[in-house]
Scaffold this motif. Sequence first.
Motif, mmCIF file in Angstrom:
data_model
loop_
_atom_site.group_PDB
_atom_site.id
_atom_site.type_symbol
_atom_site.label_atom_id
_atom_site.label_comp_id
_atom_site.label_asym_id
_atom_site.label_seq_id
_atom_site.Cartn_x
_atom_site.Cartn_y
_atom_site.Cartn_z
ATOM 1 N N HIS A 26 0.979 -1.162 -0.160
ATOM 2 C CA HIS A 26 -0.038 0.129 -0.142
ATOM 3 C C HIS A 26 1.033 1.302 -0.164
ATOM 4 O O HIS A 26 2.071 1.214 0.407
ATOM 5 C CB HIS A 26 -1.152 -0.020 1.266
ATOM 6 C CG HIS A 26 -0.271 0.279 2.641
ATOM 7 N ND1 HIS A 26 0.396 -0.603 3.051
ATOM 8 C CD2 HIS A 26 -0.136 1.471 3.076
ATOM 9 C CE1 HIS A 26 0.802 -0.039 4.208
ATOM 10 N NE2 HIS A 26 0.556 1.179 4.224
ATOM 11 N N THR A 27 0.431 2.438 -0.308
ATOM 12 C CA THR A 27 1.416 3.573 -0.515
ATOM 13 C C THR A 27 0.472 4.531 0.435
ATOM 14 O O THR A 27 -0.496 4.494 0.940
ATOM 15 C CB THR A 27 1.078 4.175 -1.964
ATOM 16 O OG1 THR A 27 -0.145 4.340 -2.338
ATOM 17 C CG2 THR A 27 1.882 3.142 -2.983
ATOM 18 N N PHE A 31 -4.553 6.219 1.017
ATOM 19 C CA PHE A 31 -4.645 4.860 0.033
ATOM 20 C C PHE A 31 -6.045 4.434 0.574
ATOM 21 O O PHE A 31 -6.772 4.513 1.775
ATOM 22 C CB PHE A 31 -3.698 3.963 0.757
ATOM 23 C CG PHE A 31 -3.628 2.674 -0.137
ATOM 24 C CD1 PHE A 31 -4.343 1.419 0.535
ATOM 25 C CD2 PHE A 31 -3.405 2.453 -1.371
ATOM 26 C CE1 PHE A 31 -4.128 0.183 0.017
ATOM 27 C CE2 PHE A 31 -3.207 1.345 -1.980
ATOM 28 C CZ PHE A 31 -3.681 -0.067 -1.436
ATOM 29 N N ASP A 98 -6.235 2.327 -4.792
ATOM 30 C CA ASP A 98 -5.480 3.494 -5.299
ATOM 31 C C ASP A 98 -5.095 4.472 -4.109
ATOM 32 O O ASP A 98 -5.677 4.475 -3.332
ATOM 33 C CB ASP A 98 -5.966 4.252 -6.198
ATOM 34 C CG ASP A 98 -5.168 4.743 -7.396
ATOM 35 O OD1 ASP A 98 -5.515 4.931 -8.507
ATOM 36 O OD2 ASP A 98 -3.867 5.082 -7.141
ATOM 37 N N SER A 99 -4.198 5.299 -4.388
ATOM 38 C CA SER A 99 -3.919 6.452 -3.151
ATOM 39 C C SER A 99 -4.447 7.716 -3.779
ATOM 40 O O SER A 99 -4.505 7.852 -4.921
ATOM 41 C CB SER A 99 -2.457 6.524 -3.091
ATOM 42 O OG SER A 99 -1.624 6.557 -4.393
ATOM 43 N N ILE A 101 -7.186 9.308 -3.257
ATOM 44 C CA ILE A 101 -8.579 9.198 -3.581
ATOM 45 C C ILE A 101 -9.161 9.908 -2.183
ATOM 46 O O ILE A 101 -8.924 9.606 -1.298
ATOM 47 C CB ILE A 101 -9.137 7.888 -3.522
ATOM 48 C CG1 ILE A 101 -8.605 7.191 -4.695
ATOM 49 C CG2 ILE A 101 -10.749 7.965 -3.816
ATOM 50 C CD1 ILE A 101 -9.025 5.658 -5.151
ATOM 51 N N TYR A 112 -9.950 4.672 -9.367
ATOM 52 C CA TYR A 112 -9.076 3.624 -8.884
ATOM 53 C C TYR A 112 -8.164 2.997 -10.212
ATOM 54 O O TYR A 112 -8.723 2.827 -11.097
ATOM 55 C CB TYR A 112 -9.976 2.346 -8.268
ATOM 56 C CG TYR A 112 -10.657 2.663 -7.073
ATOM 57 C CD1 TYR A 112 -11.999 3.178 -7.238
ATOM 58 C CD2 TYR A 112 -10.202 2.360 -5.538
ATOM 59 C CE1 TYR A 112 -12.522 3.506 -5.997
ATOM 60 C CE2 TYR A 112 -11.022 2.531 -4.575
ATOM 61 C CZ TYR A 112 -11.993 3.295 -4.716
ATOM 62 O OH TYR A 112 -13.057 3.508 -3.517
ATOM 63 N N ASP A 113 -6.866 2.887 -10.102
ATOM 64 C CA ASP A 113 -6.107 2.345 -11.082
ATOM 65 C C ASP A 113 -5.925 0.903 -10.758
ATOM 66 O O ASP A 113 -5.536 0.389 -11.997
ATOM 67 C CB ASP A 113 -4.714 3.204 -10.999
ATOM 68 C CG ASP A 113 -4.954 4.420 -11.655
ATOM 69 O OD1 ASP A 113 -4.087 5.399 -11.447
ATOM 70 O OD2 ASP A 113 -5.886 4.783 -12.342
ATOM 71 N N TYR A 114 -6.029 0.326 -9.782
ATOM 72 C CA TYR A 114 -5.557 -1.029 -9.465
ATOM 73 C C TYR A 114 -6.824 -1.812 -9.098
ATOM 74 O O TYR A 114 -7.530 -1.536 -8.257
ATOM 75 C CB TYR A 114 -4.553 -1.109 -8.357
ATOM 76 C CG TYR A 114 -3.396 -0.085 -8.529
ATOM 77 C CD1 TYR A 114 -3.218 1.051 -8.133
ATOM 78 C CD2 TYR A 114 -2.368 -0.572 -9.665
ATOM 79 C CE1 TYR A 114 -2.290 1.749 -8.117
ATOM 80 C CE2 TYR A 114 -1.161 0.215 -9.705
ATOM 81 C CZ TYR A 114 -1.267 1.406 -9.017
ATOM 82 O OH TYR A 114 -0.283 2.298 -9.261
ATOM 83 N N TRP A 115 -6.948 -3.068 -9.662
ATOM 84 C CA TRP A 115 -8.073 -3.847 -9.833
ATOM 85 C C TRP A 115 -7.597 -5.368 -9.731
ATOM 86 O O TRP A 115 -6.487 -5.671 -10.261
ATOM 87 C CB TRP A 115 -9.085 -3.786 -11.064
ATOM 88 C CG TRP A 115 -9.579 -2.297 -10.968
ATOM 89 C CD1 TRP A 115 -9.141 -1.129 -11.771
ATOM 90 C CD2 TRP A 115 -10.958 -2.029 -10.713
ATOM 91 N NE1 TRP A 115 -10.299 -0.347 -11.339
ATOM 92 C CE2 TRP A 115 -11.243 -0.502 -10.754
ATOM 93 C CE3 TRP A 115 -12.006 -2.820 -9.931
ATOM 94 C CZ2 TRP A 115 -12.599 -0.112 -10.431
ATOM 95 C CZ3 TRP A 115 -13.149 -2.040 -9.765
ATOM 96 C CH2 TRP A 115 -13.318 -0.750 -10.091
#
Length: 125
Positions: A26-27, A31, A98-99, A101, A112-115
């Motif tokens: 996680h960033t 996040f 995503d971070s 948000i 969201y960029d990651y799924w």
Amino acid sequence: VQLQASGGGLVQPGDSLRLSCIASRHTFGRFVMGWFRQAPGNEREFVAAIMWSGGSTRIADSVKGRFTISRDKAKNTAYLQMNNLKPEDTAVYYCAADSGIIYSSMETANAYDYWGQGTLVTVSS
């Protein structure tokens, strides 16, 4: 960030399931991990999301009172607890992350960029 969703299955109306989503990392900086679902012939819809740092959550009205979202920071895992499942909850459930948000955007899929790959939940008698 890679996401691995699990926990789906075939259940009867009224049953419970808990979905898990493990993030490879996680960033920092707002996040967020969320759950969306898509039933056949329908658009992807928001279910729930949680801010990693403070734990603030958003829950869709359609599942409020039945579904809850939580996270385990040590395991980099978000959970979707689904109780009193109904046939209309049948869908493929996707986790997303995503971070950056902000709270007002947590319900927006495009934020969201990651799924993850999705896990199928079928509620049927």
